[in-house]
Write a protein that holds these residues in place. Structure first.
Motif, PDB file in Angstrom:
ATOM      1  N   ASN A  35       0.889  -1.222   0.044  1.00  9.58           N
ATOM      2  CA  ASN A  35       0.050  -0.068   0.236  1.00  9.58           C
ATOM      3  C   ASN A  35       1.012   1.241  -0.067  1.00  9.58           C
ATOM      4  OD1 ASN A  35      -2.156  -1.598  -0.017  1.00  9.58           O
ATOM      5  ND2 ASN A  35      -2.866  -1.302   2.194  1.00  9.58           N
ATOM      6  N   GLN A  36       1.974   1.334   0.539  1.00 15.21           N
ATOM      7  CA  GLN A  36       2.774   2.395   0.696  1.00 15.21           C
ATOM      8  C   GLN A  36       3.478   2.591  -0.610  1.00 15.21           C
ATOM      9  OE1 GLN A  36       4.537   1.640   5.288  1.00 15.21           O
ATOM     10  NE2 GLN A  36       5.791   3.056   3.970  1.00 15.21           N
ATOM     11  N   GLU A  37       3.866   1.426  -1.256  1.00 16.22           N
ATOM     12  CA  GLU A  37       4.579   1.776  -2.680  1.00 16.22           C
ATOM     13  C   GLU A  37       3.468   2.260  -3.633  1.00 16.22           C
ATOM     14  OE1 GLU A  37       5.809  -2.365  -3.733  1.00 16.22           O
ATOM     15  OE2 GLU A  37       7.593  -2.112  -2.395  1.00 16.22           O
ATOM     16  N   TYR A  38       2.283   1.781  -3.476  1.00 13.67           N
ATOM     17  CA  TYR A  38       1.196   2.306  -4.260  1.00 13.67           C
ATOM     18  C   TYR A  38       0.847   4.053  -4.004  1.00 13.67           C
ATOM     19  CZ  TYR A  38      -3.227   2.705  -7.156  1.00 13.67           C
ATOM     20  OH  TYR A  38      -3.881   2.979  -7.996  1.00 13.67           O
ATOM     21  N   PHE A  39       0.886   4.218  -2.823  1.00 17.22           N
ATOM     22  CA  PHE A  39       0.768   5.496  -2.226  1.00 17.22           C
ATOM     23  C   PHE A  39       1.800   6.578  -2.668  1.00 17.22           C
ATOM     24  CE2 PHE A  39       1.611   9.086   0.589  1.00 17.22           C
ATOM     25  CZ  PHE A  39       0.432   9.582   0.915  1.00 17.22           C
ATOM     26  N   ILE A  40       3.101   6.076  -2.782  1.00 17.95           N
ATOM     27  CA  ILE A  40       4.382   6.738  -3.568  1.00 17.95           C
ATOM     28  C   ILE A  40       3.988   6.973  -4.859  1.00 17.95           C
ATOM     29  CG2 ILE A  40       6.721   6.624  -4.108  1.00 17.95           C
ATOM     30  CD1 ILE A  40       7.210   5.170  -1.412  1.00 17.95           C
ATOM     31  N   ILE A  41       3.508   6.147  -5.548  1.00 17.55           N
ATOM     32  CA  ILE A  41       3.273   5.969  -7.030  1.00 17.55           C
ATOM     33  C   ILE A  41       2.111   7.276  -7.301  1.00 17.55           C
ATOM     34  CG2 ILE A  41       2.330   4.882  -9.179  1.00 17.55           C
ATOM     35  CD1 ILE A  41       3.506   2.458  -8.307  1.00 17.55           C
ATOM     36  N   GLN A  42       1.123   7.322  -6.415  1.00 17.27           N
ATOM     37  CA  GLN A  42       0.142   8.345  -6.730  1.00 17.27           C
ATOM     38  C   GLN A  42       0.427   9.651  -6.203  1.00 17.27           C
ATOM     39  OE1 GLN A  42      -2.983   7.825  -8.055  1.00 17.27           O
ATOM     40  NE2 GLN A  42      -2.026   5.695  -8.677  1.00 17.27           N
ATOM     41  N   TYR A  43       1.499   9.577  -5.162  1.00 14.68           N
ATOM     42  CA  TYR A  43       2.058  10.758  -4.723  1.00 14.68           C
ATOM     43  C   TYR A  43       2.848  11.714  -5.888  1.00 14.68           C
ATOM     44  CZ  TYR A  43       4.609  14.503  -2.170  1.00 14.68           C
ATOM     45  OH  TYR A  43       5.013  15.482  -1.716  1.00 14.68           O
ATOM     46  N   GLN A  44       3.655  10.634  -6.783  1.00 14.96           N
ATOM     47  CA  GLN A  44       4.395  11.292  -7.810  1.00 14.96           C
ATOM     48  C   GLN A  44       3.403  11.617  -8.848  1.00 14.96           C
ATOM     49  OE1 GLN A  44       6.863   7.886  -8.266  1.00 14.96           O
ATOM     50  NE2 GLN A  44       8.286   8.308  -7.020  1.00 14.96           N
ATOM     51  N   GLU A  45       2.398  11.023  -9.259  1.00 14.81           N
ATOM     52  CA  GLU A  45       1.253  11.473  -9.990  1.00 14.81           C
ATOM     53  C   GLU A  45       0.780  12.788  -9.694  1.00 14.81           C
ATOM     54  OE1 GLU A  45      -1.519  11.588 -13.235  1.00 14.81           O
ATOM     55  OE2 GLU A  45       0.508  10.309 -12.975  1.00 14.81           O
ATOM     56  N   SER A  46       0.603  13.002  -8.353  1.00 16.53           N
ATOM     57  CA  SER A  46       0.119  14.052  -7.881  1.00 16.53           C
ATOM     58  C   SER A  46       1.123  15.505  -8.192  1.00 16.53           C
ATOM     59  CB  SER A  46      -0.187  14.348  -6.333  1.00 16.53           C
ATOM     60  OG  SER A  46      -0.559  15.646  -5.859  1.00 16.53           O
ATOM     61  N   ALA A  80      -7.601  13.894  -3.037  1.00 14.96           N
ATOM     62  CA  ALA A  80      -8.518  13.214  -1.855  1.00 14.96           C
ATOM     63  C   ALA A  80      -8.192  11.961  -1.602  1.00 14.96           C
ATOM     64  CB  ALA A  80     -10.005  13.492  -2.499  1.00 14.96           C
ATOM     65  N   TRP A  81      -7.922  11.258  -2.652  1.00 14.64           N
ATOM     66  CA  TRP A  81      -7.342   9.690  -2.421  1.00 14.64           C
ATOM     67  C   TRP A  81      -5.890   9.836  -1.550  1.00 14.64           C
ATOM     68  CZ3 TRP A  81      -3.149   6.851  -3.222  1.00 14.64           C
ATOM     69  CH2 TRP A  81      -3.139   5.474  -3.149  1.00 14.64           C
ATOM     70  N   LEU A  82      -5.141  10.643  -1.805  1.00 17.45           N
ATOM     71  CA  LEU A  82      -3.886  10.496  -1.076  1.00 17.45           C
ATOM     72  C   LEU A  82      -4.283  10.688   0.476  1.00 17.45           C
ATOM     73  CD1 LEU A  82      -1.479  12.563  -3.294  1.00 17.45           C
ATOM     74  CD2 LEU A  82      -1.450  10.111  -2.831  1.00 17.45           C
ATOM     75  N   THR A  83      -5.165  11.802   0.783  1.00 14.44           N
ATOM     76  CA  THR A  83      -5.760  11.834   2.183  1.00 14.44           C
ATOM     77  C   THR A  83      -6.195  10.789   2.798  1.00 14.44           C
ATOM     78  OG1 THR A  83      -5.902  14.195   1.500  1.00 14.44           O
ATOM     79  CG2 THR A  83      -6.785  13.472   3.701  1.00 14.44           C
ATOM     80  N   ARG A  84      -7.036  10.165   2.193  1.00 13.81           N
ATOM     81  CA  ARG A  84      -7.833   8.855   2.567  1.00 13.81           C
ATOM     82  C   ARG A  84      -6.799   7.827   2.869  1.00 13.81           C
ATOM     83  NH1 ARG A  84     -11.386   9.806  -1.360  1.00 13.81           N
ATOM     84  NH2 ARG A  84     -10.554   7.799  -2.839  1.00 13.81           N
ATOM     85  N   GLU A  85      -5.957   7.574   1.742  1.00  9.59           N
ATOM     86  CA  GLU A  85      -5.001   6.667   1.888  1.00  9.59           C
ATOM     87  C   GLU A  85      -4.004   6.952   2.833  1.00  9.59           C
ATOM     88  OE1 GLU A  85      -3.599   2.756   0.858  1.00  9.59           O
ATOM     89  OE2 GLU A  85      -5.410   3.901   0.316  1.00  9.59           O
ATOM     90  N   ALA A  86      -3.692   7.903   3.120  1.00  9.16           N
ATOM     91  CA  ALA A  86      -2.419   8.451   4.221  1.00  9.16           C
ATOM     92  C   ALA A  86      -2.813   8.239   5.683  1.00  9.16           C
ATOM     93  CB  ALA A  86      -2.372   9.909   4.398  1.00  9.16           C
ATOM     94  N   ASN A  87      -4.487   8.336   5.687  1.00  9.47           N
ATOM     95  CA  ASN A  87      -5.096   7.866   7.032  1.00  9.47           C
ATOM     96  C   ASN A  87      -5.197   6.298   7.190  1.00  9.47           C
ATOM     97  OD1 ASN A  87      -5.618  10.696   7.811  1.00  9.47           O
ATOM     98  ND2 ASN A  87      -7.596  10.754   6.894  1.00  9.47           N
ATOM     99  N   THR A  88      -5.435   5.639   5.974  1.00  7.49           N
ATOM    100  CA  THR A  88      -5.428   4.428   6.103  1.00  7.49           C
ATOM    101  C   THR A  88      -3.980   3.638   6.514  1.00  7.49           C
ATOM    102  OG1 THR A  88      -7.167   4.161   4.462  1.00  7.49           O
ATOM    103  CG2 THR A  88      -6.027   2.272   4.857  1.00  7.49           C
ATOM    104  N   LEU A  89      -3.079   4.397   5.795  1.00 10.81           N
ATOM    105  CA  LEU A  89      -1.700   3.658   6.098  1.00 10.81           C
ATOM    106  C   LEU A  89      -1.355   3.870   7.518  1.00 10.81           C
ATOM    107  CD1 LEU A  89       0.257   4.755   2.787  1.00 10.81           C
ATOM    108  CD2 LEU A  89      -0.230   2.639   3.657  1.00 10.81           C
TER     109      LEU A  89
END
Length: 144
Positions: A35-46, A80-89
């Motif tokens: 999940n953290q790896e996917y979060f990093i990918i989405q953060y880079q997209e942001s 919005a996804w990054l915020t939700r996922e950060a809370n989940t992580l």
């Protein structure tokens, strides 16, 4: 001797519980890492979207008006996804920390049982056996 075998059986059962708990924790850790790896990918997209928005300033106003709304919408969705996922992580990390804490508590309990109780009793039985008492229990069971 029956009570001894029952104690050893309880010790073995506790170690089996520790093994299962450790496996479960390991699986959760892998899930968290994924999940953290996917979060990093989405953060880079942001970051990429933000760079595209910044580069729009160099374009003529007509081109900017065509591309800017789509990028703003995409940025809002990703953030919005990054915020939700950060809370989940964060929740996953706390759960994992609790599992580690539980594992350590069980391990300390086993250490106390084996080193402080069983090993001392074994030493005492060895002393008695050296003085002519009945030989009871071997160290092999404690070692395993």
């Amino acid at each position: 001797m029956d009570s001894m075998s029952q104690k050893y059986q309880q010790i073995n059962q506790a170690f089996e519980e520790l093994r299962l708990l450790t496996q479960d924790t390991e699986n959760d850790l892998r899930k968290l890492q994924h999940n953290q790896e996917y979060f990093i990918i989405q953060y880079q997209e942001s970051l990429r979207i933000q760079a595209q928005l910044s580069s729009l300033a160099a374009l003529p106003p007509s081109d900017r008006q065509l591309r800017e709304p789509a990028l703003l919408s995409k940025r809002a969705t990703v953030e919005a996804w990054l915020t939700r996922e950060a809370n989940t992580l964060q929740k996953y990390r706390l759960d994992l920390a609790e599992k580690h804490q539980k594992t350590l508590q069980l391990l300390r309990k086993q250490q106390t049982i084996i080193l402080d109780d069983e090993l001392i009793q074994w030493k005492r039985r060895q002393q008695l056996a050296g003085n002519g008492g009945p030989p009871e229990g071997g160290l092999d069971i404690l070692q395993s």
